[in-house]
Design an enzyme around this catalytic site. Structure first.
Site, PDB file in Angstrom:
ATOM      1  N   LYS A  83      37.131  58.844  38.298  1.00  0.00           N
ATOM      2  CA  LYS A  83      38.326  58.123  38.236  1.00  0.00           C
ATOM      3  C   LYS A  83      39.244  58.570  37.194  1.00  0.00           C
ATOM      4  CE  LYS A  83      38.838  53.189  39.773  1.00  0.00           C
ATOM      5  NZ  LYS A  83      38.451  51.758  39.676  1.00  0.00           N
TER       6      LYS A  83
HETATM    7  O1  G3P Z   1      38.884  48.515  39.651  1.00  0.00           O
HETATM    8  C1  G3P Z   1      40.233  48.453  39.692  1.00  0.00           C
HETATM    9  C2  G3P Z   1      40.703  47.197  40.313  1.00  0.00           C
HETATM   10  O2  G3P Z   1      40.235  47.001  41.516  1.00  0.00           O
HETATM   11  C3  G3P Z   1      40.903  46.102  38.975  1.00  0.00           C
HETATM   12  O3  G3P Z   1      41.154  44.900  39.914  1.00  0.00           O
HETATM   13  O4  G3P Z   1      41.359  42.252  39.656  1.00  0.00           O
HETATM   14  O5  G3P Z   1      41.092  44.006  37.428  1.00  0.00           O
HETATM   15  O6  G3P Z   1      43.259  43.709  38.886  1.00  0.00           O
HETATM   16  P1  G3P Z   1      41.879  43.746  38.929  1.00  0.00           P
END
Ligand code: G3P
Length: 216
Positions: A83
């Protein structure tokens, strides 16, 4: 649509994988930090538990650092996808690493032009962050739709991985928009299974059955 779990928690992954519902996993530095375990054994265990792609994120922010870390992460297991953040150096790293045969999930995507450049750089996955756009009053789902349309128009192979998923509606709308993958926390996966009418209906069936005295 593939379902990925957005977690670095091995217990959650084992449970969801055992149900046969998980096609892959995405992690990020915050999710890894939450586990309070040494990095290498943790990600090796995740990669052995998950049947499909596992995204592991670089923490360097410069091109050389991302390339170095990306190469190291790609060595962890065959199912690793590296990533990289959607920055100028991140795009450069995607172009370079994908040229070396390393698959990339380009993360922290918040706009359609960012996604267009990422596909041109050769990313395997693009991760638009739905929930975080909703959080600031934008419509995250519009971005998913725009990216799907742009990629379709030009036949880009980059897969749209809807990320920052907060609820079942996000999952349904991402599927309707044509996202290839949806990555979600374990709690959202559990929400997808539940409906109060299912519970009420099951209770009624069993009450009636038990009163009848019948057996199978
Ligand atoms: O892993 C990346 C993403 O899915 C993060 O989500 O909930 O931290 O905005 P969030």
């Amino acid at each position: 649509m593939k379902i990925f779990l957005d977690t670095a928690n091995v217990a959650e992954l084992r449970e969801a994988v055992a149900m046969g519902l998980v096609d892959g996993c995405t992690t990020n530095p915050s999710l890894i930090a939450k586990e309070k375990r040494p990095f290498r054994p943790l990600v090796e265990e995740i990669c052995s538990v998950v049947p499909g792609d596992v995204s592991l994120e670089v923490v360097a922010t410069d091109f050389e650092g991302m390339v170095k870390e990306g190469k190291e992460l790609a060595q962890v297991a065959k199912n690793v996808v590296v990533k990289c953040p959607l920055t100028k150096d991140g795009l450069k790293a995607v172009k370079y690493l994908s040229g070396e045969g390393i698959r990339i999930n380009q993360t922290l995507c918040f706009s359609a032009p960012q996604a267009l450049l990422s596909a041109k750089a050769g990313a395997t996955y693009i991760s638009p962050f739905l929930g975080r756009l909703d959080d600031i009053g934008a419509v995250g789902m519009d971005l998913i739709r725009d990216i799907c349309e742009i990629y379709r128009n030009y036949g880009f192979k980059t897969q749209v991985l809807a990320a920052s998923i907060r609820n079942p509606l996000h999952v349904v709308d991402a599927a309707k928009a044509g996202a290839h993958v949806c990555t979600m926390p374990f709690a959202v996966l559990e929400m997808l299974m539940k409906h109060p009418l299912t519970d009420i209906g099951l209770k009624k069936f069993l009450d009636d059955w038990n009163k009848s005295g019948a057996s199978i």
